[in-house]
Design an enzyme around this catalytic site. Structure first.
Site, PDB file in Angstrom:
ATOM      1  N   ASP A   9      10.643   4.960  -1.657  1.00 48.56           N
ATOM      2  CA  ASP A   9       9.211   4.690  -1.657  1.00 48.56           C
ATOM      3  C   ASP A   9       8.945   3.752  -2.851  1.00 48.56           C
ATOM      4  O   ASP A   9       9.790   3.643  -3.748  1.00 48.56           O
ATOM      5  CB  ASP A   9       8.453   6.011  -1.818  1.00 48.56           C
ATOM      6  N   ASP A  11       5.234   2.841  -4.473  1.00 41.57           N
ATOM      7  CA  ASP A  11       4.155   3.245  -5.393  1.00 41.57           C
ATOM      8  C   ASP A  11       4.357   4.673  -5.885  1.00 41.57           C
ATOM      9  O   ASP A  11       4.471   5.608  -5.090  1.00 41.57           O
ATOM     10  CB  ASP A  11       2.801   3.118  -4.700  1.00 41.57           C
TER      11      ASP A  11
HETATM   12  C1  XBP Z   1       1.033   4.159  -1.807  1.00 44.63           C
HETATM   13  C2  XBP Z   1      -0.225   3.753  -1.220  1.00 44.63           C
HETATM   14  C3  XBP Z   1      -0.619   2.332  -1.176  1.00 44.63           C
HETATM   15  C4  XBP Z   1      -1.158   1.731  -2.446  1.00 44.63           C
HETATM   16  C5  XBP Z   1      -2.012   0.535  -2.119  1.00 44.63           C
HETATM   17  O1  XBP Z   1       2.055   3.899  -0.891  1.00 44.63           O
HETATM   18  O2  XBP Z   1      -0.915   4.565  -0.687  1.00 44.63           O
HETATM   19  O3  XBP Z   1      -1.636   2.290  -0.247  1.00 44.63           O
HETATM   20  O4  XBP Z   1      -1.956   2.660  -3.136  1.00 44.63           O
HETATM   21  O5  XBP Z   1      -1.299  -0.468  -1.495  1.00 44.63           O
HETATM   22  P1  XBP Z   1       3.628   4.194  -1.131  1.00 44.63           P
HETATM   23  P2  XBP Z   1      -2.048  -1.616  -0.627  1.00 44.63           P
HETATM   24  O6  XBP Z   1       3.742   5.240  -2.189  1.00 44.63           O
HETATM   25  O7  XBP Z   1       4.117   4.662   0.206  1.00 44.63           O
HETATM   26  O8  XBP Z   1       4.266   2.903  -1.539  1.00 44.63           O
HETATM   27  O9  XBP Z   1      -3.404  -1.825  -1.212  1.00 44.63           O
HETATM   28  O10 XBP Z   1      -1.175  -2.833  -0.735  1.00 44.63           O
HETATM   29  O11 XBP Z   1      -2.142  -1.120   0.806  1.00 44.63           O
HETATM   30 MG    MG Z   2       4.374   6.755  -3.245  1.00 52.54          MG
END
Ligand code: XBP
Ligand code: MG
Length: 237
Positions: A9, A11
């Site tokens: 993953d 973020d």
């Molecule tokens: C985390 C999220 C993302 C980011 C925002 O996703 O929920 O939506 O907060 O990204 P992960 P965008 O942990 O699966 O990477 O604004 O580019 O959609």
């Molecule tokens: Mg995440």
């Protein structure tokens, strides 16, 4: 069983990005003449919905009773989100968000040992590039056999779609892989795809429900401990 692949993953897992996302959303709102402001407490609630565009819509629908949606609301959200992405990638390009402890070493160790690496995220592809260009260098993409991002699948996490997409791209089955996640939504997604999953928590996710995870860690600063728990035959190099 020998683990053949690690799916990451982005973020919250590769880097502590959510406050960077939050500030970038707020910059986009201000620049667009909107008086919306997402503080950390509100953002914590909004994280229930993954994907930035989906999150904006969730906010408007569930938290802004009095807002009258403009015509072409989808386009409005898309444009607002594009401004947010611009701010966020600029912030990353300036080097404000480092990779979390152990992440770079894990990627190097696994790559050197011939373990396949992949990305499964709901975030926008430009965000992944901007983060990893700084964190791993301009050839960052060479490390990853599959880069599953954003709108490439119809349903974002907690749906398993992005993990299925990545498995297919790698030509591997779920049993060959482990996933690394930071959130309950992410864990639900990888588990629904049948992938053994380890969690590294962060500020926003520490109180979430990680039932079903193979292990939950504060971070990967004790990489050898993680290798042992995950049964990864990796010496720390
Ligand atoms: C985390 C999220 C993302 C980011 C925002 O996703 O929920 O939506 O907060 O990204 P992960 P965008 O942990 O699966 O990477 O604004 O580019 O959609
Ligand atoms: Mg995440």
């Amino acid at each position: 069983m020998t683990i053949k692949a690690i799916i990451f993953d982005v973020d919250g897992t590769l880097a502590d990005t959510e406050d960077g996302h939050r500030k970038s959303f707020n910059k986009a709102f201000a620049e667009s003449g909107l008086d919306w402001n997402w503080d950390a407490a509100l953002y914590d609630k909004l994280l229930k919905v993954t994907g930035g565009k989906e999150r904006i819509k969730y906010f408007v629908n569930d938290f802004l009773a009095d807002f009258s949606k403009p015509d072409g609301f989808d386009e409005f959200v898309k444009n607002l989100h594009a401004v947010k992405t611009q701010h966020y990638t600029t912030m990353l390009g300036e080097g404000h968000i480092p990779l979390r402890p152990g992440v770079k070493q894990l990627i190097h160790d696994a790559h050197t040992a011939g373990i396949t690496l992949a990305i499964a995220t709901t975030t926008t592809p430009q965000n992944v590039s901007a983060l990893l260009e700084v964190g791993l260098g301009k050839d960052w993409a060479d490390y990853f056999a599959a880069n599953g991002c954003g709108d490439i699948v119809p349903h974002k996490k907690p749906a398993p779609d992005i993990y299925f997409w990545v498995l297919e791209k790698m030509g591997m089955s779920a049993a060959d892989c482990i996933a690394l996640e930071d959130s309950e939504n992410g864990l639900r997604s990888s588990l629904a795809a049948g992938i053994k999953t380890f969690v590294t928590i962060n500020q926003y996710t520490r109180n979430q429900n990680f039932t079903g995870a193979a292990g939950v860690f504060d971070d990967l600063s004790d990489l050898n401990g993680f290798y042992l728990a995950a049964d990864l035959p990796l010496p720390k190099q």
